[in-house]
Write an enzyme that holds these catalytic residues in place. Structure first.
Site, mmCIF file in Angstrom:
data_model
loop_
_atom_site.group_PDB
_atom_site.id
_atom_site.type_symbol
_atom_site.label_atom_id
_atom_site.label_comp_id
_atom_site.label_asym_id
_atom_site.label_seq_id
_atom_site.Cartn_x
_atom_site.Cartn_y
_atom_site.Cartn_z
ATOM 1 C CB CYS A 1 -20.122 10.961 -2.199
ATOM 2 S SG CYS A 1 -20.242 11.690 -0.563
ATOM 3 C CB SER B 1 6.359 9.725 2.563
ATOM 4 O OG SER B 1 6.115 10.036 1.215
ATOM 5 C CB ALA B 2 10.992 12.581 0.319
ATOM 6 N N GLY C 1 7.143 6.216 1.118
ATOM 7 C CA GLY C 1 6.752 6.031 2.502
ATOM 8 C C GLY C 1 5.983 4.736 2.688
ATOM 9 C CB THR C 2 3.486 3.073 0.511
ATOM 10 O OG1 THR C 2 2.469 4.077 0.623
ATOM 11 C CG2 THR C 2 2.833 1.716 0.385
#
Lengths: 480, 480
Positions: free
Chosen positions: A331, A205-206, A80-81
Site C-alpha cells: 500500500c 554503499s557509503a 552501491g547499486t
C-alpha cells in the site's frame, strides 16, 4: 501555535538508516576539507593532479583496510547499486566459458535481482534460493543450487528489510570449494564489520554507513576472472567509468574508519534498543507480527507488520508524530506488490514498518516511539473500520452442528487494496461455522501473502487459492 | 630554502579547466548547505525524504532552465561519461528497429568513441566523420553519412582538446530533417551557453563548469525513442541507476546558473587572453604549431605543439614553474599513441600543450606563462639534443648535382619514442641532397602523425609510408 524549533527538533526521530544514514561528522569534515584539494583529475601529472591522486590512493588504502582486502582489489563506484550491477555483469562475463548459471537468494536487494533479470533476458539461467520464515537462507540451499556451469553466486551479508544476517562465511566456503566466486552485497553490514569468509567479490554503499551519497565500493579479489562490461574507461582499473567523485570518496573512506572505531559499542547499544522494540511492540499493539531473526540480525533494524493496517496511512501517522520509518507494504508503493522480501519469507505484509536506527539514537526516542505507536496503529485501524481486536465472543460462534450451507460464504473484495481484503475476511469469520470455509475474492497482490499470514496469526486454516473470473479466491477454513 | 606559502601560491596557475574546473564558490556553498537537508532518500514519504525530493526537483528545474529543456527531460547521472554511455546505449536501443547505424565525429570524447566501439562489437555499423585541419566537422560530412538505417548521430558542441566549436545547430537541423536524433556532448560548452538547434539528446558534466565531481546531465527530448539499458532501476526515470548524489546535484545546478550569469563577460575576457597566447606563442617559441580554429572556438582553450619536444618533459618543466596544463602527446600517455583528436586533424602531436583557462584567470598569470614558456621549451629541446632552430646554413646543403646514392639515407629510430624520430630526421635532413629522400624507420605510433606534420612545417615533402621489418619506413623528400 507553531512549535518552537527546539521542541520541533526534540520531537523528530529519523528511524530509516537502512535507506540512508545522516552524514557522519567525520564524513562532513573530510568532504569539506577535500573540496579544496580533491577537485582535479587524479590521472594528471601536475601538482593538483598529484594531490588528487594522493587523496585517492589514501582513501583506497583506508577503505581496503576496513574491508579487509588489498587496495588494488578495490575500486570506487558512483553508488552501491552501480557496484552491484558492475560486479555481477563483470563476474558473469569473466566466467562465460564456465557457464551461464547464476545463484541469488530470493531476498537480495533489487539491484541484484534486476541484474539477474537482465542475465535471464540474455539467455542465462538463474536459481533463486528460498529463505526461512525469518528471512535467512539455508547453506544447503546454496549447496543444492551449485552446478558445474555456475558462473557466480550472490548473497547479501544481511537483509535490508528485516535485518536478518545471512550465513555468508559458510556459503563462501562452500562456493570456494566448488570453485565458484561468491559476490557479497555488504551494503547493510559493512559499517558494522568486515565480511568474514573466502568471498570473491563485495559491493557496498557509503551512504548506508554515514558516508556521502555518490560513492559505492566494488571489491574483486585477485584471481577472480572479471571482464568489465560497457564502454572502455581507464579510470578505477576499468571497473567504474567516469571522473572520480574524489571529495566524496575521501569522505566515504574516512567515515567508514570512524564508524568502525565505534561499531562494537554502538552495536551493543542499538541491539538493546531494537530488542526492546521487538519485545514491546507485540505487547502494546494487538495483532502484530515481528518479523526477521531474533538473534542473527543487524543491530539497528527491527521490522513488524500490523494486521488491518494500511502501511502508507501508518507511515503518515508516524511522520506526523515525528518518526521517519519505511514500509514494505504494497500500500505504500506504486507497484501495488508487497516487498519481495516479505513475500519470500511468507510473512504478513500489511501494516509493515521497518525501524532502522541510525548510530547515536537515544533511548528516549525509542521510548517515545513505543508510546506513540499504539495510538497511531489504532487510529489507522479505526479509519479503516477494522474489526476491533480482542477475545472472540463465544456467543458469536455458531455451533458446528448448525452449520448452514458450508462453503457458501464469499467475501467480494475485488478492486479493494491491502489491507481491506483481510479486514473484510476478519469481519465475516465470526459468521462462518467452525469447520466451514469462506472464500475471499481479491485481485490485490498483497492478499496472496496476507490472507495466509492472517490465518497463521489467528489460528485459522488457509485452505488454498482457487482461480476466479477476476483475481483469485482465497479459501479459509475456520478452526476455532 | 623552502618557499613561503604566499610566494608558492603566487606562482601557481592551474590552466587545465578543460579536465576539471576548480569548485565554484556557489557550488561549495550549495554543497555544504544541502549536506544537512539532502542526505535522505527522495523517494521516501517522510519529512527528510520530502525535503530531499524538493531539493532534487528544484535542482532539476534549475538545470533544465539552463539547458533549455523541460525538467522531465533531464536526469542527473553520476558523471558526464555515464551520461554519454547511457544516452548512446538508450538511444541506439530505442531505435533498434530503424537500424543499426551510428554516426560520430572522429574527434569526439573517448566516452563517445568507446560507446561506438561497443556498438560495433555488437554488430552495429559506425561512420566516423572526418574533420578539417582545424578540428571542425563539415556539415556535409553528416549529410553524406546519414542513411535510412541510421539510429543515432553524435556530435560534440566543441572539442575538448583544441577548443574548436562544431556546427551543432546546422547538423541538428539536418538530422531533424532526416528524422535521426542527434546526441550532443556539451561537456565543454554548457557552462558558456545553452546548445542551439533542434538536438534530441544532450550530455554534460558538472565538474567542467565548476560544479562538483559526481554529477552529469542526460537530457532526452520528449518524443525521442529511448530504451534505458542495464538492470532496471526506478530512480531518475529509469535512466540513471543508483541513489541520487543529492548535495552534489544541488551544487551542480546552482553553479551552472551562477557561471551562466557571468558567462558573456567572462567569455570575452578569456577569449582575449587565449587570443594573446595564440598570437604570442609562435612569436616567442620557434618551431611551434598552434592548432584549432582561430575564430570558432571556446573562450578558454588554446592548444599548440612544439617540434622536437617531449610532451611529458615539457609538462614537468611547466609544472616546476607553477603551471598546470595537459598534453595530447603520446609521450605523456601510457598508451603510446598520440591524441585521437590531433591525429584526426593531421597536426603535429609532439610537444603538445593544451592551455585551458578557468574562469577568473588573471592576465598576469597568462603573461607569466608566456614569459616562462620559451625557456621551458628550450630546456627540453636541449636535453633531447634537438637541432637548434634557425635559418639553414647554405654551406650545409649539398648541391643537387652532387647527390650521392639518392634515397640511400636511412635513419634507424626503432625503439625510440616521440619526439626522437623527428629529432633524428631533423638532424640528418641537412645531409640529404635537394630532391633526394631519407627513410625514417620507426615503430612509434606518433611518428605516423609527426613526420608528415614536420614536413608541412618545414616545407619538405612527405613522400609516404612503406612497410618495414619492424614498424614503418617514413619517406621524406628534401625540397629546399
Amino acid at each position: 501555535m507553531a512549535l518552537s524549533p527546539a521542541l520541533y527538533r526534540w520531537g523528530v526521530a529519523y528511524f530509516d538508516a537502512a535507506s540512508a544514514a545522516p552524514l557522519h561528522p567525520v564524513a562532513r569534515q573530510a568532504l569539506s576539507a577535500s573540496l579544496d584539494e580533491g577537485w582535479a583529475d587524479p590521472a594528471r601529472l601536475y601538482r593538483e593532479g598529484r594531490r588528487a591522486r594522493m587523496l585517492l590512493d589514501a582513501a583506497r588504502e583506508a577503505a581496503a583496510e576496513s574491508v579487509g582486502c588489498r587496495p588494488d582489489e578495490l575500486v570506487f563506484t558512483s553508488s552501491g547499486t552501480r557496484a552491484v550491477h558492475s560486479g555481477i555483469a563483470g563476474a558473469l562475463a569473466g566466467r562465460r566459458r564456465v557457464g551461464r548459471h547464476l545463484i541469488v537468494s530470493a531476498v537480495e536487494h533489487s539491484s541484484v535481482l534486476h541484474s539477474a533479470e537482465v542475465f535471464e533476458a540474455e539467455g542465462g539461467v538463474v536459481t533463486r534460493t528460498p529463505v526461512t520464515r525469518t528471512g535467512a537462507v539455508a547453506v544447503e540451499s546454496y549447496a543444492d543450487a551449485l552446478r558445474s556451469d555456475t558462473a557466480l553466486a550472490c548473497l547479501q551479508s544481511a537483509n535490508h528489510e528485516v535485518g536478518t544476517e545471512q550465513p555468508v562465511a559458510a556459503v563462501a566456503e562452500l562456493c570456494r570449494e566448488a570453485g565458484v566466486p561468491l559476490l557479497v552485497d555488504a551494503a547493510q553490514s559493512l559499517g558494522w564489520a568486515a565480511v568474514a569468509g573466502p568471498w570473491s567479490l563485495l559491493a557496498a554503499s557509503a551512504h548506508k554507513w554515514g558516508g556521502p551519497s555518490g560513492v559505492g565500493l566494488l571489491v574483486v579479489r585477485k584471481g577472480v576472472r572479471f571482464a568489465p562490461q560497457g564502454p572502455l574507461d581507464e579510470r578505477e582499473s576499468g571497473r567504474a567509468a567516469g571522473f572520480e567523485n574524489l571529495p566524496a570518496i575521501v569522505a566515504a573512506a574516512a567515515s567508514l574508519r570512524a564508524v568502525r572505531a565505534q561499531a562494537a559499542a554502538e552495536a551493543d547499544r542499538l541491539r538493546e534498543l531494537t530488542a526492546r522494540i521487538r519485545a514491546r511492540v507485540p505487547a502494546v499493539v494487538p495483532e502484530v507480527e515481528v518479523v526477521g531473526d531474533a538473534e542473527r540480525r543487524l543491530p539497528g533494524i527491527v521490522t513488524f507488520s500490523c494486521l488491518y493496517v494500511d502501511g502508507e496511512a501508518l507511515l503518515h501517522e508516524l511522520d506526523r508524530e515525528g518518526f521517519s520509518v519505511s514500509s514494505g507494504s504494497s500500500c505504500t508503493s506504486s507497484t501495488l506488490t508487497p516487498s519481495h522480501v516479505l513475500r519470500a519469507m511468507g510473512v504478513l505484509s500489511e501494516g509493515n514498518v521497518r525501524v532502522s536506527l541510525p548510530a547515536g539514537t537515544a533511548p528516549d526516542e525509542v521510548e517515545r516511539f513505543l508510546d506513540v505507536l499504539p495510538g497511531a496503529v489504532a487510529a489507522v485501524r479505526e479509519k479503516l473500520g477494522a474489526p476491533l481486536p480482542g477475545p472472540a465472543d463465544p456467543r458469536e460462534i455458531p455451533p458446528a452442528g448448525d452449520a448452514p450451507a458450508v462453503d457458501a460464504l464469499v467475501v467480494d473484495a475485488l478492486g479493494r487494496r491491502c489491507p481491506i481484503p483481510v479486514i473484510e475476511l476478519a469481519k465475516v469469520i465470526g459468521e462462518v461455522p467452525v469447520g466451514g470455509t469462506v472464500r475471499v475474492l481479491s485481485d490485490d497482490e498483497a492478499a496472496r501473502l496476507d490472507i495466509p499470514a492472517w490465518c497463521e496469526m489467528r489460528g485459522q486454516e488457509y485452505a488454498g487459492e482457487e482461480p476466479a473470473d477476476r483475481g483469485s479466491a482465497y479459501v479459509v477454513r475456520r478452526l476455532s
